[in-house]
Design a protein around this motif. Structure first.
Motif, PDB file in Angstrom:
ATOM      1  N   ALA A  30       0.830  -1.205   0.000  1.00  0.00           N
ATOM      2  CA  ALA A  30       0.000   0.000   0.000  1.00  0.00           C
ATOM      3  C   ALA A  30       0.866   1.257   0.000  1.00  0.00           C
ATOM      4  CB  ALA A  30      -0.933  -0.003   1.206  1.00  0.00           C
ATOM      5  N   ALA A  31       2.011   1.195   0.679  1.00  0.00           N
ATOM      6  CA  ALA A  31       2.928   2.333   0.682  1.00  0.00           C
ATOM      7  C   ALA A  31       3.506   2.558  -0.714  1.00  0.00           C
ATOM      8  CB  ALA A  31       4.048   2.103   1.695  1.00  0.00           C
ATOM      9  N   LYS A  32       3.802   1.469  -1.429  1.00  0.00           N
ATOM     10  CA  LYS A  32       4.309   1.594  -2.796  1.00  0.00           C
ATOM     11  C   LYS A  32       3.268   2.221  -3.715  1.00  0.00           C
ATOM     12  CE  LYS A  32       8.062  -1.567  -3.893  1.00  0.00           C
ATOM     13  NZ  LYS A  32       8.504  -2.682  -4.746  1.00  0.00           N
ATOM     14  N   VAL A  33       2.015   1.779  -3.569  1.00  0.00           N
ATOM     15  CA  VAL A  33       0.933   2.333  -4.383  1.00  0.00           C
ATOM     16  C   VAL A  33       0.775   3.827  -4.090  1.00  0.00           C
ATOM     17  CG1 VAL A  33      -1.556   2.275  -4.812  1.00  0.00           C
ATOM     18  CG2 VAL A  33      -0.290   0.134  -4.584  1.00  0.00           C
ATOM     19  N   LEU A  34       0.819   4.179  -2.805  1.00  0.00           N
ATOM     20  CA  LEU A  34       0.694   5.580  -2.406  1.00  0.00           C
ATOM     21  C   LEU A  34       1.833   6.414  -2.987  1.00  0.00           C
ATOM     22  CD1 LEU A  34      -0.552   7.855  -0.733  1.00  0.00           C
ATOM     23  CD2 LEU A  34       0.665   6.964   1.264  1.00  0.00           C
ATOM     24  N   SER A  35       3.043   5.868  -2.936  1.00  0.00           N
ATOM     25  CA  SER A  35       4.211   6.568  -3.464  1.00  0.00           C
ATOM     26  C   SER A  35       4.082   6.803  -4.971  1.00  0.00           C
ATOM     27  CB  SER A  35       5.479   5.771  -3.160  1.00  0.00           C
ATOM     28  OG  SER A  35       6.621   6.443  -3.616  1.00  0.00           O
ATOM     29  N   SER A  36       3.599   5.767  -5.696  1.00  0.00           N
ATOM     30  CA  SER A  36       3.463   5.895  -7.150  1.00  0.00           C
ATOM     31  C   SER A  36       2.399   6.919  -7.531  1.00  0.00           C
ATOM     32  CB  SER A  36       3.136   4.529  -7.770  1.00  0.00           C
ATOM     33  OG  SER A  36       1.834   4.104  -7.393  1.00  0.00           O
ATOM     34  N   ARG A  37       1.379   7.048  -6.695  1.00  0.00           N
ATOM     35  CA  ARG A  37       0.291   7.981  -7.007  1.00  0.00           C
ATOM     36  C   ARG A  37       0.637   9.434  -6.682  1.00  0.00           C
ATOM     37  NH1 ARG A  37      -4.764   4.279  -4.740  1.00  0.00           N
ATOM     38  NH2 ARG A  37      -4.966   2.971  -6.600  1.00  0.00           N
ATOM     39  N   THR A  38       1.552   9.634  -5.741  1.00  0.00           N
ATOM     40  CA  THR A  38       1.882  10.997  -5.324  1.00  0.00           C
ATOM     41  C   THR A  38       3.270  11.434  -5.784  1.00  0.00           C
ATOM     42  OG1 THR A  38       2.761  10.159  -3.218  1.00  0.00           O
ATOM     43  CG2 THR A  38       0.437  10.817  -3.259  1.00  0.00           C
ATOM     44  N   ASN A  39       4.059  10.474  -6.317  1.00  0.00           N
ATOM     45  CA  ASN A  39       5.450  10.744  -6.703  1.00  0.00           C
ATOM     46  C   ASN A  39       6.277  11.238  -5.518  1.00  0.00           C
ATOM     47  OD1 ASN A  39       5.206  10.073  -9.513  1.00  0.00           O
ATOM     48  ND2 ASN A  39       4.116  12.010  -9.803  1.00  0.00           N
ATOM     49  N   GLU A  40       5.943  10.746  -4.336  1.00  0.00           N
ATOM     50  CA  GLU A  40       6.674  11.080  -3.116  1.00  0.00           C
ATOM     51  C   GLU A  40       6.991   9.788  -2.360  1.00  0.00           C
ATOM     52  OE1 GLU A  40       7.672  14.073  -2.194  1.00  0.00           O
ATOM     53  OE2 GLU A  40       6.669  15.148  -3.839  1.00  0.00           O
ATOM     54  N   ILE A  41       7.982   9.853  -1.485  1.00  0.00           N
ATOM     55  CA  ILE A  41       8.348   8.675  -0.688  1.00  0.00           C
ATOM     56  C   ILE A  41       7.273   8.406   0.364  1.00  0.00           C
ATOM     57  CG2 ILE A  41      10.031   7.743   0.953  1.00  0.00           C
ATOM     58  CD1 ILE A  41      12.172   9.400  -0.480  1.00  0.00           C
ATOM     59  N   ALA A  42       6.846   7.152   0.454  1.00  0.00           N
ATOM     60  CA  ALA A  42       5.885   6.733   1.474  1.00  0.00           C
ATOM     61  C   ALA A  42       6.474   5.560   2.248  1.00  0.00           C
ATOM     62  CB  ALA A  42       4.557   6.331   0.837  1.00  0.00           C
ATOM     63  N   SER A  43       6.089   5.417   3.504  1.00  0.00           N
ATOM     64  CA  SER A  43       6.587   4.306   4.316  1.00  0.00           C
ATOM     65  C   SER A  43       5.422   3.653   5.044  1.00  0.00           C
ATOM     66  CB  SER A  43       7.624   4.802   5.328  1.00  0.00           C
ATOM     67  OG  SER A  43       7.008   5.525   6.376  1.00  0.00           O
ATOM     68  N   THR A  44       5.696   2.527   5.683  1.00  0.00           N
ATOM     69  CA  THR A  44       4.666   1.881   6.496  1.00  0.00           C
ATOM     70  C   THR A  44       4.531   2.610   7.832  1.00  0.00           C
ATOM     71  OG1 THR A  44       6.216   0.328   7.527  1.00  0.00           O
ATOM     72  CG2 THR A  44       5.160  -0.368   5.466  1.00  0.00           C
ATOM     73  N   VAL A  45       3.381   2.467   8.428  1.00  0.00           N
ATOM     74  CA  VAL A  45       3.169   3.032   9.763  1.00  0.00           C
ATOM     75  C   VAL A  45       4.154   2.408  10.758  1.00  0.00           C
ATOM     76  CG1 VAL A  45       1.513   3.321  11.641  1.00  0.00           C
ATOM     77  CG2 VAL A  45       0.740   3.491   9.264  1.00  0.00           C
ATOM     78  N   HIS A  46       4.377   1.093  10.607  1.00  0.00           N
ATOM     79  CA  HIS A  46       5.317   0.403  11.498  1.00  0.00           C
ATOM     80  C   HIS A  46       6.696   1.068  11.472  1.00  0.00           C
ATOM     81  CE1 HIS A  46       2.315  -2.823  11.296  1.00  0.00           C
ATOM     82  NE2 HIS A  46       2.883  -3.328  12.381  1.00  0.00           N
ATOM     83  N   HIS A  47       7.167   1.398  10.272  1.00  0.00           N
ATOM     84  CA  HIS A  47       8.498   1.992  10.140  1.00  0.00           C
ATOM     85  C   HIS A  47       8.576   3.345  10.848  1.00  0.00           C
ATOM     86  CE1 HIS A  47      12.393   2.786   8.270  1.00  0.00           C
ATOM     87  NE2 HIS A  47      11.948   3.997   7.962  1.00  0.00           N
ATOM     88  N   LEU A  48       7.491   4.099  10.810  1.00  0.00           N
ATOM     89  CA  LEU A  48       7.492   5.422  11.430  1.00  0.00           C
ATOM     90  C   LEU A  48       7.490   5.341  12.951  1.00  0.00           C
ATOM     91  CD1 LEU A  48       7.124   8.574  11.109  1.00  0.00           C
ATOM     92  CD2 LEU A  48       4.671   8.129  11.446  1.00  0.00           C
TER      93      LEU A  48
END
Length: 393
Positions: A30-48
């Motif tokens: 889901a983070a990868k999908v979010l990143s591809s849609r916004t052209n920004e880096i996204a991470s998992t909640v766990h990682h944060l």
């Protein structure tokens, strides 16, 4: 209905006004999908929000990361319906609290004006064991966490989406649920039989593209049946595990440098031909390209042929006794990641998966098993909306 467009617009505004922000999702896919849609880096909640540490018994404990941000930050969380408030300890990873509770704690610890934006779909499956998605209810967020919240629902289907057969079917399911009608009033496109479904799957299967096609089953039994059928059709059943095999991590993994969460998909890039046996379990060395990173490790081959998809109980106790005897470093530390056998990957085949495991991910084509109950609206809606091009039963 414009969720992606709205998200991108908010991100562009935050960037243009130099406001710090973070893009988050419950899973790596889901983070990868979010990143591809916004052209920004996204991470998992766990990682944060979590650090990881291995206990002497091999359990990995997730502890709170400290939020020392001194600037107001906006955290945008996609697929927020998956964030639960009930604390579960069913895996070998123990978190301080339920993930939504820990995320809100992280928010409150930071700058007093930091904000969360939850984005999701109230028609999707709620977290396992919960009746509704708390993160998508302003009333629940206020009553449970004491956070003031505003809520908006996007209802207008844009013209391009309205022309999509996937969106038409999803809206038909929503309308049936809202009107309290049986799911049987909804008529998804059906293939003639299981043989036709297998032919369709094989036609669209691309071992170099995890986002091409998936088959979603209602039960683990159905998933196992289809995984075995597809592997046989792909001539992969001569060995328990082969190169280019699609797999799913079935027990969370920690190697000292980071956590991979149960449910993450991957492809076997390399596999050793030699198979070792330790304490009655079979191991081999693999290189797996997961969605978040590539791992070189041992894998317990037995996990692929067990009913649950992982080994436990007496088998693991016997393995621990063997490793305590033969690995001095592990004997002194008792940390799982100090022994390659104790820390071996436990996998399931990933050609067919359950709906809960599919949630937060997206494929071009989705097949689903037709044996459904008349009240399975949320299950079917979540399954259907995993597809970007076509969904068939």
């Amino acid at each position: 209905t414009g969720k992606t467009t709205l998200m991108k617009t908010v991100v562009e505004y935050l960037k243009a006004t130099d406001k710090p922000f973070g893009l988050l999702a419950p899973t790596a896919k889901a983070a990868k999908v979010l990143s591809s849609r916004t052209n920004e880096i996204a991470s998992t909640v766990h990682h944060l929000i979590y650090n990881a540490e291995t206990a002497p018994d091999g359990t990995v404990y997730l502890s709170h990361k400290e939020n020392d941000a001194d600037l107001r930050t906006v955290y945008i969380v996609d697929e927020a319906s998956m964030l639960g408030v009930q604390h579960t300890t069913s895996d070998n990873f123990i978190s301080p609290d339920a993930i939504l509770n820990d995320l809100v704690r992280f928010l409150k610890q930071g700058h007093s004006e930091s904000q969360l934006i939850f984005i999701g779909d109230t028609y999707q499956l709620a977290p396992i064991g919960e009746q509704r998605s708390v993160a998508l209810s302003a009333r629940d967020v206020f009553e449970i966490f004491g956070l003031s919240a505003q809520q908006a629902t996007l209802k207008t289907v844009v013209r391009q989406a309205a022309e999509s057969p996937v969106l038409r079917l999803a809206n038909a399911i929503k309308q049936a649920k809202d009107a309290n009608l049986s799911l049987y009033t909804v008529k998804p496109n059906r293939l003639a039989n299981a043989s036709a479904a297998l032919t369709f799957y094989l036609h669209h299967f691309n071992r170099h593209d995890l986002g091409s096609i998936i088959l979603i089953g209602k039960s683990n039994e159905q998933v196992d049946e289809w995984n075995n059928t597809i592997r046989e059709a792909l001539s992969l059943n001569d060995h328990t595990l082969m190169e280019n095999e699609v797999v799913m991590l079935n027990k969370s993994y920690y190697d000292g440098s980071g956590v991979l969460i149960k449910g993450e998909m991957g492809v076997i890039k390399r596999i050793d031909t030699a198979v070792e046996e330790r304490a009655g379990l079979r191991f081999t060395d693999v290189e797996v390209a997961f969605e978040s990173r590539t791992i070189k490790a041992k894998v317990i081959l037995n996990s692929l042929i067990t009913e649950k998809g992982f080994v436990e109980g007496e088998l693991l106790r016997n393995l621990k006794a063997d490793r305590m005897k033969h690995n001095r470093t592990y004997r002194e530390s008792e940390k799982t990641h100090d022994d390659p056998y104790m820390n071996a990957l436990q996998l399931r085949y990933g050609y067919a998966i359950t709906c809960h495991k599919a949630q937060g991910s997206e494929w071009k084509w989705v097949l689903f098993t037709p044996r459904l109950h008349r009240t399975d609206h949320r299950w079917l809606y979540t399954t259907v909306t995993r597809a970007s091009e076509q969904v068939l039963s």
